[in-house]
Scaffold this active site. Structure first.
Site, mmCIF file in Angstrom:
data_model
loop_
_atom_site.group_PDB
_atom_site.id
_atom_site.type_symbol
_atom_site.label_atom_id
_atom_site.label_comp_id
_atom_site.label_asym_id
_atom_site.label_seq_id
_atom_site.Cartn_x
_atom_site.Cartn_y
_atom_site.Cartn_z
ATOM 1 N N CYS A 18 0.843 -1.190 0.000
ATOM 2 C CA CYS A 18 0.000 0.000 0.000
ATOM 3 C C CYS A 18 0.875 1.236 0.000
ATOM 4 O O CYS A 18 2.104 1.159 -0.007
ATOM 5 C CB CYS A 18 -0.940 0.013 1.206
ATOM 6 S SG CYS A 18 -0.062 0.166 2.778
ATOM 7 N N CYS A 21 3.498 1.474 2.675
ATOM 8 C CA CYS A 21 4.686 0.669 2.388
ATOM 9 C C CYS A 21 5.663 1.466 1.520
ATOM 10 O O CYS A 21 6.878 1.423 1.742
ATOM 11 C CB CYS A 21 4.309 -0.612 1.645
ATOM 12 S SG CYS A 21 3.165 -1.679 2.512
ATOM 13 N N ASP A 443 9.384 24.938 -34.308
ATOM 14 C CA ASP A 443 10.462 25.291 -35.229
ATOM 15 C C ASP A 443 9.997 24.987 -36.652
ATOM 16 O O ASP A 443 9.259 24.021 -36.878
ATOM 17 C CB ASP A 443 11.703 24.464 -34.888
ATOM 18 C CG ASP A 443 12.832 24.706 -35.874
ATOM 19 O OD1 ASP A 443 13.218 25.865 -36.042
ATOM 20 O OD2 ASP A 443 13.297 23.720 -36.480
ATOM 21 N N ASP A 642 13.955 19.749 -33.844
ATOM 22 C CA ASP A 642 14.627 18.495 -34.181
ATOM 23 C C ASP A 642 16.131 18.611 -34.355
ATOM 24 O O ASP A 642 16.822 17.601 -34.419
ATOM 25 C CB ASP A 642 14.037 17.910 -35.478
ATOM 26 C CG ASP A 642 14.571 18.625 -36.713
ATOM 27 O OD1 ASP A 642 14.707 19.859 -36.658
ATOM 28 O OD2 ASP A 642 14.856 17.948 -37.708
ATOM 29 N N ASP A 646 18.355 23.389 -32.073
ATOM 30 C CA ASP A 646 17.137 23.473 -31.266
ATOM 31 C C ASP A 646 17.360 23.043 -29.820
ATOM 32 O O ASP A 646 16.480 23.241 -28.975
ATOM 33 C CB ASP A 646 16.035 22.592 -31.868
ATOM 34 C CG ASP A 646 15.588 23.085 -33.230
ATOM 35 O OD1 ASP A 646 15.673 24.300 -33.460
ATOM 36 O OD2 ASP A 646 15.167 22.254 -34.055
#
Length: 753
Positions: A18, A21, A443, A642, A646
């Site tokens: 639980c 724990c 971009d 990408d 960037d």
């Protein structure tokens, strides 16, 4: 890219039941010298660790867990996890489900006679009199005692084996609550059976059926929960299953089949049609179409030939391929995807901090409430037995399993669903932050557009057909290094045209080129170049203006001093970009385009895509400043890019989204990675993030509202006014249902598209 300056590890943790724990295990691991940070995930059954300068040994981690009442299996590597052990928890849930199924069935068989003997009279009139007449009251209770004892200390022994030591350590958890509740009902019944004279007159009732049914129902809930949790890890199981066991390699002039783990960088790997590509590599022989959908989420097979990269785990559909092995082991794309999904599934969202604070004191408070309620009802109640019923009900219904499962199960299913579609979250914080974004900065080059010039228009202005025009233009441009010339030559090759040999090639800087092809004088270039050559272009003014408005670079072609064609080159918009922008607007997001192009080109591309805001003429460093300007207005920004340029912008935004077809440095700077270059994955990532966070809030509301509402009812708050009292058996069913509900609700995320 690795981060050796921040060593990390992941180990399985056994005995988690639980939310309490989880907190106790985290505290135990964090106290080990050399552990800088520890996070434990109830859904995966794993601890994610960050280490300092001197990482602890696995033995030290194991000792700390054992001292706290948990354990971890022996592993070959420490403090991290051996590769073959990293995925143990999915199989663990299956094994746990099988064990719990057996325990549940045994518990049902032992409980049914007890339930029938004690509660059957409510369904079958006269049953109780028949039992008393045939067996006698004591014999019937003695049989119930034997069967219930077998249930509690057989199928239900785990509650006592784990719960009572935890209680003794002053760190009670779910098992402690169940052990106290069922133990109290069983103990009271034992006294009522064997020493009824010690009890006040009229109170020597037995509650064997409550104790047995509580254990049975909780075992049922745990079994259903384990089965459901096993399904939450299906994404990683699927990814792991993509990796073939063997590869066919050529060594010393002969072909042999070797385990994938024994393939070395530079090996030539043969892949036949229909086979799975065993390793990442570069195609050196052959041509084929490869289905990469299982990795990138892109459904259309892609063409792969000499020089192209292929990914291990994808399927070769047609021709045979010879592949030079490149990235192996942990550097392979599939391994990196699995690692990223594991990292995200094991992460804690900021919202989890609330759960951690509550569960730190929840179980002790519940035990206190049970004691106070029992004392109050023993003093105020009409029957002292009521105090026992109330105490047992409070203890059983308050188990905080649902609280601990509310967040991690949703994260597991949500990130797994993302992996199915090629959307990878590097951590849980990115999953949460993406749902809070208000502005998407995109971009242009390589993200919205293809990132390379292509021939977009070819308009004959005379009698020559398109093929002849393109063939002659490509011949003249073949020796040109200008992107415009490269685009024209590429277009001719893609159409399989015969390109003649050119002579007397000359490049006129900034204007165009001239050459002789098959005895004809060819000139190609800008309108300004044509005017300098004295070639009339008046009839082209309108088409040229139209091309300029569409961000196309015009190329005029003249043969022997006569204008024969108008060509245009541009960096074309990617398929899907227009739809992606439209969907992002539909999600209520503000979309901004960032570009290094001049204002006219940027404005034209933005208009083509339906983007009303663009920031042109940006240098790489300017993109960071542009994002900061957007943030200064109070916006939470996601940046999609990408390239290497960037990376700073990806890192500066609240959420960086990297196109997976880009560079590794961009991917490592991002919080979200899209494995394909299709921009339509961006709105899909937003939808998934929002759905996951909505699912988490639903789970947390259920978990907290459920306990908040039912604990007072279990304590008998409604009994004085309405005579309503929750039975312990009903409490056990409600508690078990709560956890199953949370996991089942999380599994609904598998339908998000």
């Amino acid at each position: 890219m690795k981060h050796p300056e921040i060593p990390t590890g992941r180990i399985p943790v056994q005995g988690l039941r639980c939310a309490s724990c989880v907190r106790r295990a985290e505290q135990a691991l964090a106290a080990v010298p050399g552990v800088a940070e520890a996070g434990v995930n109830l859904a995966t059954g794993e601890a994610s660790l960050r280490f300092g300068d001197a990482p602890p040994t696995h033995r030290e981690l194991k000792a700390a867990l054992q001292a706290a009442g948990f354990d971890t299996p022996e592993l070959e590597s420490a403090p991290g996890v051996a590769p073959e052990a990293r995925h143990h928890h999915h199989h663990h849930h299956d094994d746990e489900a099988r064990v719990l199924a057996r325990r549940f069935v045994l518990s049902v068989l032992l409980t049914l006679p007890v339930f029938a003997m004690e509660m059957g009279s409510h369904l079958v009139p006269g049953l109780q009199r028949a039992i008393d007449a045939s067996l006698g009251r004591f014999a019937a209770q003695f049989i119930q005692f034997l069967l219930t004892t077998a249930v509690l200390f057989g199928p239900g022994r785990e509650f006592f084996r784990i719960g009572l030591p935890a209680l003794a350590r002053g760190a009670p958890e779910m098992n402690s609550l169940v052990a106290l509740g069922t133990g109290a009902a069983w103990g009271y019944s034992v006294v009522a059976t064997f020493a009824p004279g010690l009890m006040p007159a009229g109170t020597a009732h037995v509650y064997y059926e409550s104790a047995a049914v509580i254990v049975t129902l909780i075992l049922l809930g745990r079994w259903l929960e384990a089965r459901a949790k096993g399904r939450t890890g299906a994404a990683i199981e699927r990814l792991i299953g993509l990796q073939p066991k063997t590869a066919r390699v050529e060594r010393d002039g002969r072909s042999m089949e070797v385990p994938v783990a024994e393939v070395i960088r530079g090996d030539l790997v043969r892949v036949r049609p229909g086979e799975t590509v065993p390793v990442d590599g570069r195609v050196v022989e052959g041509r084929s179409r490869v289905d990469e959908s299982m990795v990138t989420g892109e459904p259309v097979p892609v063409e792969r030939g000499a020089g192209d990269r292929v990914i291990g785990g994808t399927i070769n559909q047609q021709g045979s391929l010879g592949i030079e092995a490149t990235d192996l082991g942990e550097d392979a794309v599939l391994a990196r995807i699995v690692a990223m999904v594991q990292q995200a599934q094991g992460a804690k969202l900021p919202i989890q901090a609330l759960v951690d604070r509550v569960t730190g004191w929840f179980v002790p408070v519940v035990i206190g409430v049970a004691v106070v309620a029992a004392l109050a009802w023993s003093w105020l109640g009409p029957d002292p037995v009521l105090a026992l019923v109330v105490a047992v009900t409070v203890l059983v219904i308050a188990c905080p399993c649902a609280m601990g499962l509310a967040t991690p199960t949703s994260i597991m299913v949500g990130t797994g669903r993302g992996a199915d579609h090629g959307i990878l979250f590097r951590g849980g914080d990115a999953l949460q932050a993406l749902g809070e974004v208000t502005v998407v900065a995109l971009d242009k080059t390589g993200t919205l557009t293809e990132g390379r010039p292509m021939l977009t228009d070819l308009v004959p202005l005379g009698e020559l057909d398109e093929a002849t025009i393109l063939s002659l233009a490509a011949a003249a441009e073949r020796d040109s290094e200008h992107p415009v010339g490269v685009a024209i030559v590429t277009a001719a090759r893609e159409r399989d045209l015969v390109v003649p040999v050119a002579e007397d090639f000359e490049s006129v800087t900034g204007l165009g080129i001239r050459a002789r092809v098959e005895g004809r004088r060819i000139e190609a270039g800008s309108p300004r170049f044509m005017r300098q050559l004295g070639i009339a272009i008046d009839d082209c003014e309108q088409p040229l203006a139209a091309l300029a408005n569409r961000a196309r670079t015009p190329v005029l072609l003249a043969i022997d001093g006569r204008l024969v064609a108008l060509l245009a080159v541009a960096d074309p918009v990617k398929a899907g970009s227009l739809e992606a922008v439209r969907v992002l607007h539909g999600l209520g997001l503000r979309v901004v385009m960032l570009s290094g192009d001049d204002r006219r080109t940027a404005t034209a591309v933005a208009a083509e895509l339906g983007i009303s805001e663009s920031m042109p003429e940006l240098l790489p460093g300017d993109k960071v400043a542009a994002i900061e300007r957007l943030q200064a207005g109070g916006a939470r920004v996601a940046f999609v890019g990408d390239g290497i340029n960037d990376a700073p912008a990806l890192a500066s935004a609240e959420v960086g989204i990297a196109i997976g077809t880009g560079t590794d440095i961009a991917i490592e700077s991002a919080g979200v990675v899209l494995m394909s270059g299709d921009l339509r994955q961006v709105p899909a990532a937003f939808r998934l993030s929002r759905a996951t966070m909505r699912n988490i809030r639903q789970n947390l509301f259920w978990a907290f509202a459920y306990n908040t509402a039912l604990i007072p009812v279990a304590a008998g708050l409604l009994y004085p006014a309405f005579g309503l009292l929750l039975s312990p058996m009903l409490a056990a069913f409600a508690m078990a249902f709560s956890s199953v509900f949370v996991v089942g609700n999380a599994l609904r995320l598998r339908r998000v598209t």
